[in-house]
Write a protein that holds these residues in place. Structure first.
Motif, PDB file in Angstrom:
ATOM      1  N   SER A  50      43.322  -5.608 -23.336  1.00  0.00           N
ATOM      2  CA  SER A  50      41.855  -5.550 -23.308  1.00  0.00           C
ATOM      3  C   SER A  50      41.213  -5.928 -24.644  1.00  0.00           C
ATOM      4  N   ALA A  51      42.001  -6.293 -25.644  1.00  0.00           N
ATOM      5  CA  ALA A  51      41.413  -6.668 -26.940  1.00  0.00           C
ATOM      6  C   ALA A  51      40.554  -7.922 -26.769  1.00  0.00           C
ATOM      7  N   PRO A  52      39.484  -8.050 -27.557  1.00  0.00           N
ATOM      8  CA  PRO A  52      38.630  -9.243 -27.445  1.00  0.00           C
ATOM      9  C   PRO A  52      39.436 -10.517 -27.726  1.00  0.00           C
ATOM     10  N   LEU A  53      39.109 -11.593 -27.001  1.00  0.00           N
ATOM     11  CA  LEU A  53      39.800 -12.875 -27.161  1.00  0.00           C
ATOM     12  C   LEU A  53      38.777 -13.995 -27.273  1.00  0.00           C
ATOM     13  N   SER A  54      39.016 -14.921 -28.164  1.00  0.00           N
ATOM     14  CA  SER A  54      38.132 -16.091 -28.280  1.00  0.00           C
ATOM     15  C   SER A  54      38.758 -17.276 -27.552  1.00  0.00           C
ATOM     16  N   TYR A  55      38.911 -17.138 -26.245  1.00  0.00           N
ATOM     17  CA  TYR A  55      39.511 -18.216 -25.447  1.00  0.00           C
ATOM     18  C   TYR A  55      38.442 -19.075 -24.785  1.00  0.00           C
ATOM     19  N   HIS A  56      37.439 -18.382 -24.276  1.00  0.00           N
ATOM     20  CA  HIS A  56      36.519 -19.075 -23.387  1.00  0.00           C
ATOM     21  C   HIS A  56      35.095 -18.619 -23.651  1.00  0.00           C
ATOM     22  N   HIS A  57      34.179 -19.567 -23.659  1.00  0.00           N
ATOM     23  CA  HIS A  57      32.758 -19.247 -23.744  1.00  0.00           C
ATOM     24  C   HIS A  57      32.017 -20.406 -23.096  1.00  0.00           C
ATOM     25  N   ALA A  58      30.984 -20.086 -22.336  1.00  0.00           N
ATOM     26  CA  ALA A  58      30.275 -21.117 -21.583  1.00  0.00           C
ATOM     27  C   ALA A  58      29.749 -22.231 -22.497  1.00  0.00           C
ATOM     28  N   HIS A  59      29.416 -21.894 -23.743  1.00  0.00           N
ATOM     29  CA  HIS A  59      28.843 -22.915 -24.635  1.00  0.00           C
ATOM     30  C   HIS A  59      29.841 -23.458 -25.649  1.00  0.00           C
ATOM     31  N   TRP A  60      31.116 -23.130 -25.453  1.00  0.00           N
ATOM     32  CA  TRP A  60      32.171 -23.671 -26.314  1.00  0.00           C
ATOM     33  C   TRP A  60      31.858 -23.424 -27.788  1.00  0.00           C
ATOM     34  N   THR A  61      31.370 -22.237 -28.102  1.00  0.00           N
ATOM     35  CA  THR A  61      31.029 -21.963 -29.499  1.00  0.00           C
ATOM     36  C   THR A  61      32.300 -21.778 -30.321  1.00  0.00           C
ATOM     37  N   ARG A  62      32.197 -22.114 -31.587  1.00  0.00           N
ATOM     38  CA  ARG A  62      33.346 -21.956 -32.481  1.00  0.00           C
ATOM     39  C   ARG A  62      33.733 -20.478 -32.600  1.00  0.00           C
TER      40      ARG A  62
END
Ligand SMILES: [Zn+2]
Length: 161
Positions: A50-62
């Motif tokens: 459940s740790a936060p992951l920077s895999y996916h975001h609708a706006h492809w933010t860095r």
């Protein structure tokens, strides 16, 4: 300047990505089929992490999706529409999000004069069977077909043709 253009069909976009071997025309980096990232994240959640992951975001933010910010696959116009380029398959090419952002509406000749990433040249030659993770998308998306958005269903249909 933004130009109104009809949306490209999923089939046409996939045909361009596949023709180009899922490589950015401008820097030769392998690109990623962006919708897969959401499903990769889902796999990890389903496995109980459940740790936060920077895999996916609708706006492809860095900040939230660094891989997509760099390597998300986009369709680019070789000759910009604003410079009279056509909206047809032979004027379309695969690009990474980074190069596409730098190119914007610059005319091709002007763009090619500008300094940019040095194209990657592999010691053992170009990638042979890179698919941008598109096959992985098909497998992961089919695990929960009812949970797919309309756009994801369209991609799945086009990928399975
Ligand atoms: Zn690129």
């Amino acid at each position: 300047m933004t130009i109104k253009r009809p949306p490209l069909s999923k089939e046409l976009q996939l045909s361009v990505f596949r023709r180009d071997g899922w490589l950015c025309r401008w820097c030769n980096r392998p690109v990623i089929f962006a919708p897969v990232m959401k499903f990769l994240e889902r796999e990890i959640r389903n496995a109980g992490y459940s740790a936060p992951l920077s895999y996916h975001h609708a706006h492809w933010t860095r900040a939230n999706a660094p891989l997509l910010d760099e390597l998300g696959a986009v369709i680019d116009h070789v000759e910009a529409l604003s410079a009279g380029g056509a909206h047809s398959e032979d004027n379309l090419t695969t690009a990474c999000n980074k190069c596409n952002g730098q190119k914007s509406n610059a005319a091709r000749i002007e763009w090619e004069k500008r300094p940019k990433h040095k194209p990657i040249k592999g010691k053992y030659g170009p990638p042979l069977c890179w698919d941008g993770f598109s096959t992985l998308f098909v497998i992961l998306a089919q695990r929960d077909p009812l949970g797919l958005t309309a756009v994801e269903k369209d991609w799945l249909r086009a990928l399975c043709l």
